[in-house]
Design an enzyme around this catalytic site. Structure first.
Site, PDB file in Angstrom:
ATOM      1  N   LEU A 102      17.521 -35.937  -1.054  1.00  0.00           N
ATOM      2  CA  LEU A 102      17.004 -35.070  -2.229  1.00  0.00           C
ATOM      3  C   LEU A 102      16.928 -33.566  -1.775  1.00  0.00           C
ATOM      4  O   LEU A 102      16.365 -33.173  -0.391  1.00  0.00           O
ATOM      5  CB  LEU A 102      15.476 -35.778  -2.443  1.00  0.00           C
ATOM      6  CG  LEU A 102      15.497 -37.208  -2.819  1.00  0.00           C
ATOM      7  CD1 LEU A 102      13.945 -37.486  -3.280  1.00  0.00           C
ATOM      8  CD2 LEU A 102      16.117 -37.228  -4.261  1.00  0.00           C
ATOM      9  N   ASP A 103      17.006 -32.854  -2.858  1.00  0.00           N
ATOM     10  CA  ASP A 103      17.183 -31.328  -2.449  1.00  0.00           C
ATOM     11  C   ASP A 103      15.839 -31.102  -2.054  1.00  0.00           C
ATOM     12  O   ASP A 103      14.830 -31.674  -2.420  1.00  0.00           O
ATOM     13  CB  ASP A 103      17.465 -30.586  -3.739  1.00  0.00           C
ATOM     14  CG  ASP A 103      18.958 -30.741  -4.351  1.00  0.00           C
ATOM     15  OD1 ASP A 103      19.625 -31.321  -3.379  1.00  0.00           O
ATOM     16  OD2 ASP A 103      19.060 -30.667  -5.435  1.00  0.00           O
ATOM     17  N   LYS A 104      15.566 -30.019  -1.377  1.00  0.00           N
ATOM     18  CA  LYS A 104      14.297 -29.427  -0.971  1.00  0.00           C
ATOM     19  C   LYS A 104      13.152 -29.458  -1.587  1.00  0.00           C
ATOM     20  O   LYS A 104      12.243 -29.508  -1.490  1.00  0.00           O
ATOM     21  CB  LYS A 104      14.525 -27.947  -0.229  1.00  0.00           C
ATOM     22  CG  LYS A 104      13.436 -27.407   0.821  1.00  0.00           C
ATOM     23  CD  LYS A 104      13.688 -26.307   1.488  1.00  0.00           C
ATOM     24  CE  LYS A 104      12.569 -25.866   2.358  1.00  0.00           C
ATOM     25  NZ  LYS A 104      12.892 -24.823   3.123  1.00  0.00           N
ATOM     26  N   HIS A 184      23.449 -30.969  -5.442  1.00  0.00           N
ATOM     27  CA  HIS A 184      22.812 -30.376  -6.721  1.00  0.00           C
ATOM     28  C   HIS A 184      23.312 -31.063  -8.000  1.00  0.00           C
ATOM     29  O   HIS A 184      23.249 -30.367  -9.208  1.00  0.00           O
ATOM     30  CB  HIS A 184      22.990 -28.817  -6.915  1.00  0.00           C
ATOM     31  CG  HIS A 184      22.033 -28.231  -5.665  1.00  0.00           C
ATOM     32  ND1 HIS A 184      20.859 -28.658  -5.365  1.00  0.00           N
ATOM     33  CD2 HIS A 184      22.458 -27.124  -5.007  1.00  0.00           C
ATOM     34  CE1 HIS A 184      20.399 -27.753  -4.391  1.00  0.00           C
ATOM     35  NE2 HIS A 184      21.291 -26.890  -4.093  1.00  0.00           N
TER      36      HIS A 184
END
Length: 233
Positions: A102-104, A184
């Site tokens: 998962l993105d930051k 993303h």
């Protein structure tokens, strides 16, 4: 498996640290004191105790984490806190890793395990595993967007995504289900329609839903029923 490796994986310290434990005569294998760290044992068949307490070995671990923002989905990072840093030390002994990323700045459901087969099955594009996200959007989402996402939206690099299911909660809140995990991807899909994702949270993976009773940063082992849901995808 070597006896010192088993003891290390079950929380008794590094291999170097368990040697004094063995030398002290505190480790018993099948009723006999065992001091040889190189002794081969079968955790499923041999009865092993330390100070009279049975040693319980679990080959695979499965955790559900409610990932917070500003934490990296990696096993290590030189600059940022990782999802593995959120685990108690005893839960890192079998070298678990996050299933996908998962993105930051993205929150939500993240599976952490050391089961490579399960991770592959959940992440392989050939398996078509659904991943559902809740998102807040800057810019109104319309029925036309639902059709565009269903048809397969094209990203900025020319890649055409597989059909995605878009559920409008309000004009600025949606649930989106995708089967891919491009970099993303959800943000880029909305960017392709001139909109901006301002908040993103994964709420399910396959048939497994995030336990909303978990606070951000909290985790727990999967139940047998939840693991079955993942394995059945």
């Amino acid at each position: 498996m070597r006896l010192d490796k088993l003891l290390s994986h079950t929380g008794f310290g590094s291999r170097r640290e368990v040697k004094p434990l063995l030398k002290s005569g505190s480790v018993v294998v099948n009723g006999t004191i065992q001091k040889d760290s190189k002794r081969q044992v079968n955790p499923e068949k041999d009865q092993i105790t330390v100070h009279g307490n049975p040693v319980i070995y679990q080959e695979f671990v499965y955790f559900m984490l409610h990932k917070p923002q500003n934490v990296v989905s990696a096993t290590e990072d030189n600059l940022s806190e990782t999802v593995i840093d959120l685990l108690a030390q005893e839960d890192t002994l079998t070298n678990p890793f996050p299933v996908g990323r998962l993105d930051k700045d993205t929150e939500g459901l993240l599976i952490i395990t050391n089961d490579g087969t399960l991770a592959h099955n959940l992440l392989s594009p050939k398996k078509h595993v659904n991943k559902t996200y809740y998102a807040k959007i800057e810019g109104d989402v319309t029925a036309a967007d639902v059709e565009i996402f269903q048809a397969g939206i094209t990203l900025d690099d020319g890649y055409t995504c597989k059909p995605a299911q878009l559920e409008i909660i309000t004009p600025n809140e949606i649930n989106i289900t995708i089967q891919e995990g491009k970099f993303h991807q959800v943000k880029r899909m909305f960017a392709a329609t001139g909109k901006t994702v301002t908040y993103l949270k994964r709420i399910s993976m396959g048939n497994l839903k995030l336990d909303e009773s978990l606070d951000l940063g909290e985790y727990r082992p999967l139940t047998d029923e939840e693991l079955a849901l993942l394995q059945n995808k």
